[in-house]
Each structure stands twice: as C-alpha cells, then as structure tokens.
Design an enzyme around this catalytic site. Structure first.
Site, PDB file in Angstrom:
ATOM      1  N   ARG A   1      12.476  -2.484  -9.224  1.00  0.00           N
ATOM      2  CA  ARG A   1      11.076  -2.090  -9.340  1.00  0.00           C
ATOM      3  C   ARG A   1      10.733  -1.813 -10.796  1.00  0.00           C
ATOM      4  NH1 ARG A   1       8.882  -0.281  -4.561  1.00  0.00           N
ATOM      5  NH2 ARG A   1       6.920  -0.611  -5.653  1.00  0.00           N
TER       6      ARG A   1
ATOM      7  N   PRO B   1       0.824  -1.207   0.000  1.00  0.00           N
ATOM      8  CA  PRO B   1       0.000   0.000   0.000  1.00  0.00           C
ATOM      9  C   PRO B   1       0.861   1.262   0.000  1.00  0.00           C
ATOM     10  CG  PRO B   1      -0.777  -1.562   1.639  1.00  0.00           C
ATOM     11  CD  PRO B   1       0.526  -2.080   1.141  1.00  0.00           C
ATOM     12  N   GLU B   2       0.402   2.274  -0.729  1.00  0.00           N
ATOM     13  CA  GLU B   2       1.115   3.540  -0.743  1.00  0.00           C
ATOM     14  C   GLU B   2       0.634   4.405   0.422  1.00  0.00           C
ATOM     15  OE1 GLU B   2       2.203   5.227  -4.397  1.00  0.00           O
ATOM     16  OE2 GLU B   2       2.032   3.357  -5.510  1.00  0.00           O
TER      17      GLU B   2
ATOM     18  N   LYS C   1       4.417   5.212   5.049  1.00  0.00           N
ATOM     19  CA  LYS C   1       3.729   3.927   5.018  1.00  0.00           C
ATOM     20  C   LYS C   1       3.624   3.295   6.404  1.00  0.00           C
ATOM     21  CE  LYS C   1       5.271   3.156   0.273  1.00  0.00           C
ATOM     22  NZ  LYS C   1       5.915   2.242  -0.683  1.00  0.00           N
TER      23      LYS C   1
END
Length: 269
Positions: free
Chosen positions: A258, A2-3, A52
């Site tokens: 990424r 989750p961001e 986060k």
C-alpha cells in the site's frame, strides 16, 4: 476501496429508507437470485455496518452481507423503478426508493452463526457503540509490526483505510514505521478517539476532511485541494508538496503493498 465511513453512511441511508417495512429483493444479474428469493418480501429489520461490511438484517437467521471491494457500488434512486441496466447483483425496492448494487466483492446471505463468525474476525470499529479500543490495543501492544500496517489490518481495527491511516498518524506525530509495541497506551487512546471523530465527520459529510481549522484553505490563503478523493488532508496523495505545518516535502513509499505518506519533520523516526 471505500473506507468504513462510507459503509456506515450507506447503512444509515438504507435504515431510513427501508427498515421496518417489507422490501422486494431480486438479482437481475442472477448471481444472487437464489438467496434474494429467500428474503424477497420480508421486512428489513435493520441496516448496520461493521468496518467495511454492510449488513441488511432480515431475521430470523437471514442477513445479507455486502463487501464492496474495489469495484462495488450502490446506486440510489427514487420511484419510479426502471428496467435494470448493466450487471445488477442485487436490487432492493421499498415504498419510495430503490437501490441497485453492482460489482461487489461479496454479496451473500448469511445465517446468524455466520454473521457472528464474520464479526469475530473483525477488529473493533471506531464508529460502532460497541467498539472497544482495548481489544485493538491487546494486539497492537504485542506487535513488532509497524503501526501503519496495523491500522490497515481489519482484524485489528475495522473500517480505517489508507487515507485515515495516513492522516491520523500525521495528526499525532507518529512515524509510520513505529512498532506497535512501542506506541504508548495513552497515545493509542488518543489515536482511537481521533479516528472516531474524523470518521464520524465523514459519515455526516460524505467526504474525508482531516485538516484542522487553522490549516484549511480559507485560513491559510491557499487554494482548495483538487483530487478525485476530495477533502482536505495533510499528507495523503500529497507526495513532494510542502507540509501544511512545517513546509517539508511530503514523503511517500510503499509498505505491505500500500502507498504510504508522511512528513519526515512532523513525524520523526
């Protein structure tokens, strides 16, 4: 993972439902049981997020720190409280609602000193009132590292993830491999402001939308995006599809482990 907007959204939800009242805290799974017993029955003073990281502040000297990681999830419920199912790391029960936490990367009880140390390791958060873009700029302006890597470094900026990274670079016409030290200061200030706007929208709606009104499906006469991540975006997970602005196929590669997405025309090297 989750961001940051997701954690701020959870923090606000838990603030509304639990803060200011005594809550029951337990660990049906058992891994958090000793720490849960320390705050069980205490008043939750406030719930907040930094990047986060979610912080349930009981005070004095007692804050539950949660980092969801890749697999962590909160499940929110109204009374009545049901028997736990699955591996519930932490259960929080208030007057009208209850919350189960499963599979987090971190769920731990921290002292005030440990919370301060945690926050000192994090960069400024665009969603926090105390977020200072100049603290991030001090690191970005000296770095040979690509801006795409810096935006995901939580020690530089806290909260932005891969979607916001890809989209804010697109919205400002920045090539992902541009070195941080080659980014003009005025452009950085615009990027920071835009991140805050986009992420606050995510807090309000629970989804990530980064497309300007003139590029939304109804304005362009195109079908809505269909993707598990939801939301309308310019380049994220749109490899090979035409750019919504110029029609160039969206490019993709891997950078620092990424996935990276950009438009070669709108974000020239």
């Amino acid at each position: 993972m989750p961001e940051g907007h997701t954690l701020h959204r959870l923090a606000r939800l838990h603030q509304r439902r639990y803060a200011g009242s005594a809550v029951e805290v337990s660990s049906p799974q058992g891994r958090f049981a000793a720490s849960a017993s320390i705050v069980d029955g205490r008043v939750l003073e406030r719930s907040e997020a930094h990047g986060k990281h979610l912080l349930h502040v009981y005070g004095p000297d007692a804050t539950v720190h949660v980092h969801l990681g890749l697999y962590g999830k909160f499940a929110e419920h109204q009374h009545p409280v049901l028997t736990p199912t699955g591996l519930v790391r932490m259960r929080l029960v208030g007057a009208t609602h209850w919350t189960d936490l499963r599979g987090p990367a971190r769920c731990e009880l921290l002292t005030d000193v440990e919370v301060a140390a945690l926050r000192a390791r994090l960069g400024p958060d665009p969603l926090r009132k105390d977020g200072d873009p100049e603290l991030a700029w001090a690191k970005i302006s000296r770095a040979r590292t690509p801006i795409a890597v810096l935006l995901l470094d939580q020690k530089v900026i806290a909260g932005a993830g891969n979607i916001y990274r890809a989209e804010v670079l697109y919205r400002h016409g920045l090539h992902p491999l541009l070195a941080g030290r080659d980014l003009p200061h005025e452009v950085w200030k615009d990027v920071w402001t835009d991140l805050g706007v986009l992420m606050r929208h995510g807090v309000r709606t629970g989804r990530i939308d980064t497309v300007r009104p003139e590029h939304m499906p109804e304005a362009m006469g195109r079908p809505p995006r269909e993707d598990p991540h939801g939301g309308e975006v310019y380049v994220y997970r749109r490899t090979g599809q035409p750019c919504l602005v110029c029609g160039t196929p969206v490019a993709a590669s891997e950078l620092a482990g990424r996935n990276l997405y950009w438009c070669p025309t709108c974000q020239p090297a």
